[in-house]
Design a protein around this motif. Structure first.
Motif, PDB file in Angstrom:
ATOM      1  N   THR A  12       0.541  -0.548  11.815  1.00 17.09           N
ATOM      2  CA  THR A  12       1.091   0.432  10.865  1.00 17.09           C
ATOM      3  C   THR A  12       0.026   1.429  10.427  1.00 17.09           C
ATOM      4  OG1 THR A  12       2.702  -1.211  10.132  1.00 17.09           O
ATOM      5  CG2 THR A  12       2.383   0.702   8.713  1.00 17.09           C
ATOM      6  N   THR A  16       0.321   5.369  11.533  1.00 18.20           N
ATOM      7  CA  THR A  16       0.328   6.386  10.484  1.00 18.20           C
ATOM      8  C   THR A  16      -0.728   7.451  10.769  1.00 18.20           C
ATOM      9  OG1 THR A  16       1.111   4.770   8.868  1.00 18.20           O
ATOM     10  CG2 THR A  16       0.090   6.779   7.991  1.00 18.20           C
ATOM     11  N   ARG A  31      -2.792   4.390   2.246  1.00 18.07           N
ATOM     12  CA  ARG A  31      -2.441   3.064   1.745  1.00 18.07           C
ATOM     13  C   ARG A  31      -1.032   3.050   1.154  1.00 18.07           C
ATOM     14  NH1 ARG A  31      -5.598  -1.249  -2.083  1.00 18.07           N
ATOM     15  NH2 ARG A  31      -3.880  -2.724  -2.079  1.00 18.07           N
ATOM     16  N   ASN A  32      -0.685   4.062   0.407  1.00 17.27           N
ATOM     17  CA  ASN A  32       0.643   4.141  -0.188  1.00 17.27           C
ATOM     18  C   ASN A  32       1.715   4.165   0.892  1.00 17.27           C
ATOM     19  OD1 ASN A  32       2.664   4.382  -2.086  1.00 17.27           O
ATOM     20  ND2 ASN A  32       2.338   6.558  -2.415  1.00 17.27           N
ATOM     21  N   PHE A  33       1.498   4.947   1.933  1.00 16.36           N
ATOM     22  CA  PHE A  33       2.463   5.040   3.012  1.00 16.36           C
ATOM     23  C   PHE A  33       2.609   3.701   3.732  1.00 16.36           C
ATOM     24  CE2 PHE A  33       4.111   6.323   7.149  1.00 16.36           C
ATOM     25  CZ  PHE A  33       5.135   7.173   6.767  1.00 16.36           C
ATOM     26  N   SER A  35       1.880   0.685   2.590  1.00 16.54           N
ATOM     27  CA  SER A  35       2.487  -0.292   1.684  1.00 16.54           C
ATOM     28  C   SER A  35       3.983  -0.056   1.514  1.00 16.54           C
ATOM     29  CB  SER A  35       1.796  -0.271   0.328  1.00 16.54           C
ATOM     30  OG  SER A  35       0.503  -0.830   0.440  1.00 16.54           O
ATOM     31  N   THR A  36       4.405   1.195   1.593  1.00 16.80           N
ATOM     32  CA  THR A  36       5.830   1.504   1.499  1.00 16.80           C
ATOM     33  C   THR A  36       6.585   0.972   2.715  1.00 16.80           C
ATOM     34  OG1 THR A  36       5.387   3.474   0.194  1.00 16.80           O
ATOM     35  CG2 THR A  36       7.503   3.392   1.315  1.00 16.80           C
ATOM     36  N   LEU A  37       5.945   0.999   3.866  1.00 17.04           N
ATOM     37  CA  LEU A  37       6.591   0.551   5.096  1.00 17.04           C
ATOM     38  C   LEU A  37       6.624  -0.968   5.247  1.00 17.04           C
ATOM     39  CD1 LEU A  37       5.105   3.141   7.597  1.00 17.04           C
ATOM     40  CD2 LEU A  37       7.451   3.040   6.743  1.00 17.04           C
ATOM     41  N   ARG A  39       6.714  -5.028   3.946  1.00 16.97           N
ATOM     42  CA  ARG A  39       7.173  -5.963   2.923  1.00 16.97           C
ATOM     43  C   ARG A  39       6.669  -7.345   3.252  1.00 16.97           C
ATOM     44  NH1 ARG A  39       7.052  -2.491   0.201  1.00 16.97           N
ATOM     45  NH2 ARG A  39       8.698  -1.160  -0.477  1.00 16.97           N
ATOM     46  N   PRO A  41       4.222  -5.527   0.318  1.00 18.36           N
ATOM     47  CA  PRO A  41       3.195  -4.486   0.445  1.00 18.36           C
ATOM     48  C   PRO A  41       1.814  -5.094   0.702  1.00 18.36           C
ATOM     49  CG  PRO A  41       4.567  -4.095  -1.486  1.00 18.36           C
ATOM     50  CD  PRO A  41       4.913  -5.464  -0.967  1.00 18.36           C
ATOM     51  N   TRP A  47      -5.925  -4.909   2.631  1.00 18.08           N
ATOM     52  CA  TRP A  47      -6.326  -3.530   2.874  1.00 18.08           C
ATOM     53  C   TRP A  47      -7.812  -3.444   3.212  1.00 18.08           C
ATOM     54  CZ3 TRP A  47      -4.062   0.737   4.192  1.00 18.08           C
ATOM     55  CH2 TRP A  47      -4.767   1.932   4.122  1.00 18.08           C
TER      56      TRP A  47
END
Length: 87
Positions: A12, A16, A31-33, A35-37, A39, A41, A47
């Motif tokens: 991922t 990205t 990281r936000n992107f 973590s959004t993808l 589950r 997060p 990380w």
């Protein structure tokens, strides 16, 4: 850690960065992107471990910002593209 989750997190991150089409992505956005993808997060420990592993292996690189030295951003390398193709 579950080997499947390790692969999913690394894939991922690399996907990205690949989708950024050669541009570097700022760390918090990346990281936000990611973590959004995913589950659940990505945790802080996950990380740190995976970014460190990808940098150490030469799959991603830290790219200096032209605007502000305090901005950290990453880009995928050719080696990272090769790895992504195998994941």
């Amino acid at each position: 850690m579950d080997p499947a989750r390790i692969t999913i997190i690394r894939r991922t991150i690399l996907e990205t960065l690949k989708n950024a089409q050669g541009y570097a992505v700022e760390v918090s956005i990346l990281r936000n992107f990611v973590s959004t993808l995913l589950r659940p997060p990505v945790t802080d420990e996950e990380w740190t471990n995976h970014i460190g592993w990808l940098v150490k292996g030469g799959f991603i690189v830290l790219v200096p910002s032209d605007l502000d030295d305090s901005i950290q951003q990453y880009a995928i390398t050719e080696r990272g593209r090769v790895l992504l193709a195998t994941l």
